[in-house]
Design a protein around this motif. Structure first.
Motif, PDB file in Angstrom:
ATOM      1  N   GLU A 137      -4.862   3.162  10.109  1.00 41.90           N
ATOM      2  CA  GLU A 137      -3.846   4.200   9.946  1.00 41.90           C
ATOM      3  C   GLU A 137      -4.283   5.572  10.459  1.00 41.90           C
ATOM      4  O   GLU A 137      -3.428   6.417  10.740  1.00 41.90           O
ATOM      5  CB  GLU A 137      -3.431   4.326   8.477  1.00 41.90           C
ATOM      6  N   ASN A 155      -2.869  12.720   8.302  1.00 45.23           N
ATOM      7  CA  ASN A 155      -1.953  12.052   7.382  1.00 45.23           C
ATOM      8  C   ASN A 155      -1.810  10.548   7.599  1.00 45.23           C
ATOM      9  O   ASN A 155      -1.248   9.867   6.752  1.00 45.23           O
ATOM     10  CB  ASN A 155      -0.556  12.684   7.492  1.00 45.23           C
ATOM     11  N   THR A 194      -3.785  -2.514   7.258  1.00 44.36           N
ATOM     12  CA  THR A 194      -3.614  -1.057   7.140  1.00 44.36           C
ATOM     13  C   THR A 194      -4.879  -0.277   7.496  1.00 44.36           C
ATOM     14  O   THR A 194      -4.946   0.927   7.265  1.00 44.36           O
ATOM     15  CB  THR A 194      -3.207  -0.695   5.693  1.00 44.36           C
ATOM     16  N   LEU A 241       8.772   5.090  -0.134  1.00 48.42           N
ATOM     17  CA  LEU A 241       7.435   5.582   0.187  1.00 48.42           C
ATOM     18  C   LEU A 241       6.801   6.294  -1.011  1.00 48.42           C
ATOM     19  O   LEU A 241       7.426   7.147  -1.652  1.00 48.42           O
ATOM     20  CB  LEU A 241       7.529   6.553   1.370  1.00 48.42           C
ATOM     21  N   ILE A 245       2.948  10.595   5.895  1.00 52.84           N
ATOM     22  CA  ILE A 245       2.546   9.627   6.915  1.00 52.84           C
ATOM     23  C   ILE A 245       3.619   9.532   8.004  1.00 52.84           C
ATOM     24  O   ILE A 245       4.817   9.729   7.748  1.00 52.84           O
ATOM     25  CB  ILE A 245       2.297   8.237   6.278  1.00 52.84           C
ATOM     26  N   LYS A 258       0.819  -1.220   0.000  1.00 51.93           N
ATOM     27  CA  LYS A 258       0.000   0.000   0.000  1.00 51.93           C
ATOM     28  C   LYS A 258       0.845   1.259   0.000  1.00 51.93           C
ATOM     29  O   LYS A 258       0.553   2.212  -0.726  1.00 51.93           O
ATOM     30  CB  LYS A 258      -0.927   0.000   1.214  1.00 51.93           C
ATOM     31  N   TYR A 259       1.891   1.273   0.817  1.00 56.71           N
ATOM     32  CA  TYR A 259       2.589   2.529   1.073  1.00 56.71           C
ATOM     33  C   TYR A 259       3.853   2.727   0.239  1.00 56.71           C
ATOM     34  O   TYR A 259       4.353   3.851   0.143  1.00 56.71           O
ATOM     35  CB  TYR A 259       2.956   2.628   2.556  1.00 56.71           C
ATOM     36  N   GLU A 285       1.991   9.864  -2.475  1.00 54.92           N
ATOM     37  CA  GLU A 285       0.721  10.191  -1.816  1.00 54.92           C
ATOM     38  C   GLU A 285       0.754   9.904  -0.313  1.00 54.92           C
ATOM     39  O   GLU A 285      -0.130  10.346   0.424  1.00 54.92           O
ATOM     40  CB  GLU A 285      -0.437   9.441  -2.463  1.00 54.92           C
ATOM     41  N   TYR A 286       1.770   9.173   0.154  1.00 53.25           N
ATOM     42  CA  TYR A 286       1.899   8.894   1.584  1.00 53.25           C
ATOM     43  C   TYR A 286       3.142   9.548   2.185  1.00 53.25           C
ATOM     44  O   TYR A 286       3.603   9.145   3.251  1.00 53.25           O
ATOM     45  CB  TYR A 286       1.940   7.389   1.832  1.00 53.25           C
TER      46      TYR A 286
END
Length: 597
Positions: free
Chosen positions: A332, A375, A329, A272, A279, A44-45, A275-276
């Motif tokens: 988060e 975030n 996830t 990373l 985070i 995902k990240y 878009e993240y």
């Protein structure tokens, strides 16, 4: 790039073997907490395209690559064994693109037939991630706040420096393979905020760090954890361009860590997705006394309490380490990372977003909850620290900060909470302190309420070091903790306390700890509540020894209470004193009439 090193138990850090691997009749299973690879979080990240296991081992003849409990690839290692030895070196690809959830790991079949096999086994390696895209530049600032804890700071900086030097030596000796070694060691700069202004006078420490420019000590006033961490944030902002800092990692001074957390953090941040980019990366908290127990991996604050849905989890269990709540996830934005170990991108650390000057407690909660809601935060296995349990000392002076800062947090995050509910909570806290004769807590709760009502601007304008001194003096005058030998009590009670101290130092079991965190322990009979735990009845001629692990209802109808802290083996002798009953009633009436949010 090395995403996470294959770790083995260490006497210096953690020797709980089942956190690293398990054994069966034929195989060594590297399915422990530290050696699992969490697929969903990386998918995902990050923008990793492929994943390989880079392995060097001895004493094995078969390697199985695993997904959850399924063998996805089996490799005969005999074909890779060096001539004249039983050492195997190789790279083995996982089918990374075919799986979205679960965990990768591997197992090795022990070889007992090879004539070169000595009967010993050896494993080292790492998970290597690759991508067609260029990696993000990452430079980590490490923000540590300390107050006269030289022993802990020396231990941790020694651990970090030995790791950094070992990695540099490995790169030099293996220049042809340098691209695959952990790069984090060359991208770390430590800011130690010295609230006690004492590290510079410690020769052992100054000698230790003399050979490096990567550890910087900044003398600071005693502004508590919040002030110290804020100073570290300011220093990082001021040096951001000079040091090319991209992230800042907050860490407790007394926490034990495995330096591979920097490898994992660096690797994760390097891949990373854009878009993240904002985070946070949180660190899990494990216990120092039972190093296989994970106390928390992300918490939340609501209704005047910290919410931890999975406290005290035994991470020796594969089922726990690979559970969906660990590998998924979905949480988060409803967890925050505490400052025992939490990493933020430098973009979110600004002069108008510094923590409130709270001295201690709730600084990380308030800062973390704001960022989590905005975030998100992610927790990865192996990014963790070990810390002493929080339940081995009475709240003490922290009761002031707990009460005041919880009110501020409620105002910030739950402004619609009813005034009645808040008043009931405060009154319960006062009564809870009264029934076990923790009179200092009563006084500090009241002071905390008074100071909260003065407003945030009063807090910003206050000399927080002077305020802390005032709060400490109030508490220590009312509840004077002393060593057992210095107490003015009978020899019989001293003997009982010594036995209790020895018992608590040796046998605070996980079951006792879980009972402490089970709120049902606070339940009491109706008669205890009606009689205010016996205060409205004649006292027995007896003494009750109460620890932080005990229910506050324990000293029912006792004339004396001895408050005993396992953390430092100190005690305070308290006597039933009706002036505190009337004072508690007065404070409760004041709260009902005068308190407002």
């Amino acid at each position: 790039m090395n995403l996470q090193t294959i770790l083995n138990p260490s006497t210096d850090i953690c020797n709980e073997s089942e956190l690293y691997f398990h054994l069966d009749d034929s195989y060594d299973l590297y399915d422990g907490y530290f050696n699992l690879f969490y697929i969903e979080k990386h998918k995902k990240y990050t923008f990793i395209d492929s994943l390989e296991l880079v392995l060097k081992c001895s004493g094995y003849d078969v390697l199985d690559l695993m997904h959850d409990r399924e063998v996805i690839r089996s490799i005969d290692l005999k074909q890779d064994i060096d001539i004249g030895s039983d050492i195997v070196e190789g790279r083995y690809a996982y089918p990374y693109t075919q799986y979205d959830k679960g965990v990768f790991w591997f197992r090795l079949r022990r070889c007992v037939e090879s004539p070169m096999h000595s009967g010993r086994t050896y494993v080292e390696g790492f998970y290597e991630g690759r991508s067609s895209r260029q990696c993000n530049p990452v430079n980590l600032g490490v923000n540590i706040c300390t107050y006269k804890r030289e022993r802990y700071v020396i231990r941790n900086m020694d651990t970090l420096l030995r790791w950094m030097k070992a990695k540099e030596a490995f790169k030099t000796d293996n220049a042809h393979n340098a691209g695959s070694t952990p790069e984090a060691s060359g991208h770390i700069h430590v800011f130690i905020i010295d609230n006690g202004r004492s590290l510079g006078d410690c020769k052992e420490f100054t000698d230790l760090v003399a050979s490096t420019n990567n550890i910087e000590v900044i003398p600071n006033d005693n502004t508590g954890g919040a002030g110290g961490f804020s100073r570290g944030m300011i220093e990082a902002m001021n040096r951001r361009e000079e040091l090319s800092l991209t992230h800042l990692l907050m860490m407790d001074d007394d926490a034990v860590f495995d330096p591979d957390l920097f490898t994992r953090l660096y690797g994760f941040l390097s891949f990373l997705k854009k878009e993240y980019a904002m985070i946070s990366v949180g660190g899990a908290l494990f216990r120092e006394d039972y190093r296989y127990i994970q106390h928390a991996a992300g918490e939340w604050f609501e209704n005047f309490r910290i919410v931890n849905e999975h406290p005290l989890v035994d991470m020796r269990s594969y089922e726990n380490a690979a559970a969906t709540w660990m590998t998924g996830t979905e949480h988060e934005r409803d967890r925050y990372g505490a400052w025992w170990c939490c990493c933020y991108p430098m973009e979110v650390i600004t002069r108008d977003n510094l923590p409130l000057p709270l001295f201690v407690h709730h600084d990380d909660i308030q800062f973390g909850m704001k960022l989590a809601e905005r975030n998100g935060v992610v927790f990865l296995n192996g990014i963790n620290v070990w810390h002493q349990g929080f339940e081995l000392s009475f709240t003490g002076v922290k009761q002031y900060y707990n009460t005041r800062n919880e009110l501020i947090s409620m105002k910030m995050f739950y402004p619609d909470t009813s005034l009645k509910a808040v008043k009931i909570r405060l009154i319960k806290r006062i009564i809870g302190s009264l029934i076990c004769m923790r009179y200092g807590d009563i006084e500090l709760i009241y002071k905390a309420v008074i100071d909260y009502m003065k407003g945030i601007q009063w807090l910003r304008d206050t000399d927080i070091e002077a305020l802390h001194k005032e709060v400490s003096e109030i508490y220590n005058k009312i509840v004077p903790f002393k060593a057992i030998k210095d107490l003015k009590i009978s020899d019989r009670h001293k003997y009982e306390l010594e036995k209790l101290a020895d018992r608590y130092n040796e046998v605070i079991t996980p079951d006792q700890l879980r009972e402490y965190y089970d709120h049902k322990k606070y339940e009491s009979g109706i008669w205890k509540m009606i009689s205010i735990n016996g205060w409205l009845l004649p006292a027995y001629r007896s003494t009750s020894i109460v620890t932080p692990l005990d229910s506050p209802w324990k000293p029912y109808r006792r004339r004396y209470v001895i408050l005993y802290q396992p953390a430092d083996r100190k005690c305070a002798v308290m006597c039933r004193d009706y002036k505190w009953l009337w004072r508690s009633i007065k404070y409760c009436i004041w709260i009902m009439i005068r308190f407002h949010l």
